[in-house]
Design a protein around this motif. Structure first.
Motif, short mmCIF file in Angstrom:
data_model
loop_
_atom_site.label_atom_id
_atom_site.label_comp_id
_atom_site.label_asym_id
_atom_site.label_seq_id
_atom_site.Cartn_x
_atom_site.Cartn_y
_atom_site.Cartn_z
N VAL A 177 0.81 -1.22 0.00
CA VAL A 177 0.00 0.00 0.00
C VAL A 177 0.84 1.27 0.00
O VAL A 177 2.05 1.22 0.24
N GLY A 178 0.20 2.38 -0.27
CA GLY A 178 0.84 3.68 -0.12
C GLY A 178 0.75 4.55 -1.35
O GLY A 178 0.75 4.06 -2.49
N ALA A 179 0.65 5.87 -1.10
CA ALA A 179 0.67 6.89 -2.16
C ALA A 179 -0.29 6.58 -3.31
O ALA A 179 0.09 6.62 -4.48
N GLY A 180 -1.53 6.28 -2.96
CA GLY A 180 -2.56 6.06 -3.98
C GLY A 180 -2.23 4.93 -4.94
O GLY A 180 -2.67 4.95 -6.10
N MET B 182 -7.16 2.46 -13.41
CA MET B 182 -7.27 3.80 -13.98
C MET B 182 -6.43 4.83 -13.21
O MET B 182 -5.94 5.79 -13.80
N GLY B 183 -6.23 4.60 -11.92
CA GLY B 183 -5.43 5.53 -11.12
C GLY B 183 -3.94 5.29 -11.32
O GLY B 183 -3.22 6.16 -11.79
N ILE C 274 -4.02 9.90 -2.98
CA ILE C 274 -3.98 10.77 -4.17
C ILE C 274 -3.74 9.92 -5.42
O ILE C 274 -2.79 9.13 -5.47
N GLY C 275 -4.60 10.08 -6.39
CA GLY C 275 -4.44 9.34 -7.65
C GLY C 275 -5.22 8.04 -7.68
O GLY C 275 -5.30 7.40 -8.73
N SER C 276 -5.79 7.64 -6.55
CA SER C 276 -6.61 6.43 -6.57
C SER C 276 -7.92 6.74 -7.30
O SER C 276 -8.27 7.91 -7.49
N VAL C 277 -8.62 5.72 -7.68
CA VAL C 277 -9.88 5.90 -8.39
C VAL C 277 -10.88 6.67 -7.54
O VAL C 277 -11.57 7.59 -8.01
#
Ligand code: ASP
Length: 323
Positions: A69-72, A95-96, A161-164
């Motif tokens: 895990v981490g940073a989206g 998509m992220g 940040i940047g996750s769907v």
């Protein structure tokens, strides 16, 4: 003569590696690691587990899911990009990680197109606007009015940040012209637990994570951001039906290998993924969770390469670097 023939036969067999790479002929000879860039129990994890459990049968080797895990999702994706390209470390991106992260992280430690070999698209995942069960608005119209009036008080859970979930709610917030507080988690699995527990207000999440909770009545679903309702949630209106047609959002999850993985290995993995998507049990589980199973024309590595390219082009002008 017989001896010479036997010798020739033996030679042919041992030289087979000459014709096709020995690696691909025997691949896989040991277990494969599938990196999932979010916490266990979230949509990417669930889709990966459903598909890889069938792929493991086809390939005759186990596929071990490793949640990093981490940073989206970008921490795991950077790690996967740098791993050995021998077919034994793969990643389920989405998509992220493989599109929206490009404009959001100017110093991204990988490039989705340059550092990966696409294997196969696994599932499309419509986005829903979800809220804790006791969130006051009753329907989407009330939700819009409420979050606009209380944008400084409400919060939206997301998977970094940047996750769907982050990008989808950013899109929603830009349509509504609000900037509520975001509450990051390591995946929408844990974010959903917080939503069910009433610790956060709302979330824009992929359907796979939402169906079990909506059916159990533990959260509210205001709308699905696709043109049509989803058969797994027939009572949830579309955003157009509920009064917010501008909010349309659907994500995707797909399998990638590090750049330079041999085409023969990619072909073996692609065939195993397609076989999984065609399996009745796998199909049923994915459809029950509301996923959209890609049609055959969208299942090739080339189609996935085109999707990644188009998605980066789509998100780049829309998303600004995260500060
Ligand atoms: N796909 C992520 C997960 O599995 C969440 C996200 O991207 O929003 O948790």
């Amino acid at each position: 003569m017989t001896f010479i023939r036997a010798l020739a036969g033996a030679c042919l067999a041992s030289l087979c590696g000459f014709v096709a790479p020995a690696q691909a002929q025997t691949y896989p000879t040991r277990s494969i690691t599938m990196v999932v860039p979010f916490a266990a129990g979230g949509p990417t994890d669930v889709i990966s587990r459903i598909v890889t459990s069938h792929m493991a049968q086809t390939l005759g080797q186990s596929i071990i899911i490793e949640n990093v895990v981490g940073a989206g999702g970008t921490t795991a994706t950077a790690r996967a990009a740098r791993s050995t390209n021998d077919g034994y470390t793969l990643i389920t991106g989405h998509m992220g990680t493989h599109a929206a992260s490009v404009p959001l992280y100017p110093k991204l430690a990988y490039h989705p197109e340059k550092d990966f070999e696409p294997i196969a698209l696994l599932a499309g995942t419509p986005i829903l606007i979800l809220a804790r069960k006791d969130f006051p608005p009753k329907d989407l119209k009330e939700f819009v009015a409420y979050v606009k009036a209380n944008s400084e008080k409400v919060n939206a859970a997301h998977a970094g940040i940047g996750s769907v979930s982050h990008v989808s709610c950013e899109l929603l917030h830009s349509i509504l012209d609000i900037k509520p507080v975001g509450v990051p988690f390591n995946g929408t699995g844990p974010a959903m637990n917080a939503l069910v527990a009433g610790q956060v207000d709302y979330m824009c999440d992929q359907i796979v994570n939402a169906v079990p909770q909506i059916n159990a009545g533990t959260i509210k679903a205001y709308a699905i951001a696709t043109p049509e309702r989803n058969p797994s949630l027939p009572n949830v209106p579309t955003t157009a039906e509920a009064g917010l047609p501008a909010f349309q959002a659907q994500a995707w999850n797909a399998m990638f290998a590090p750049k330079g993985t041999s085409p023969a290995i990619i072909a073996i993995l692609n065939a195993a993924a397609i076989k999984a998507l065609d399996d009745e049990t796998v199909k049923k589980r994915l459809l029950e969770l509301g996923s959209v199973i890609p049609p055959p024309k969208d299942r090739t590595p080339e189609a996935l390469a085109t999707l990644v390219k188009n998605e980066i082009a789509k998100w780049s002008p829309v998303l600004k670097p995260a500060t």
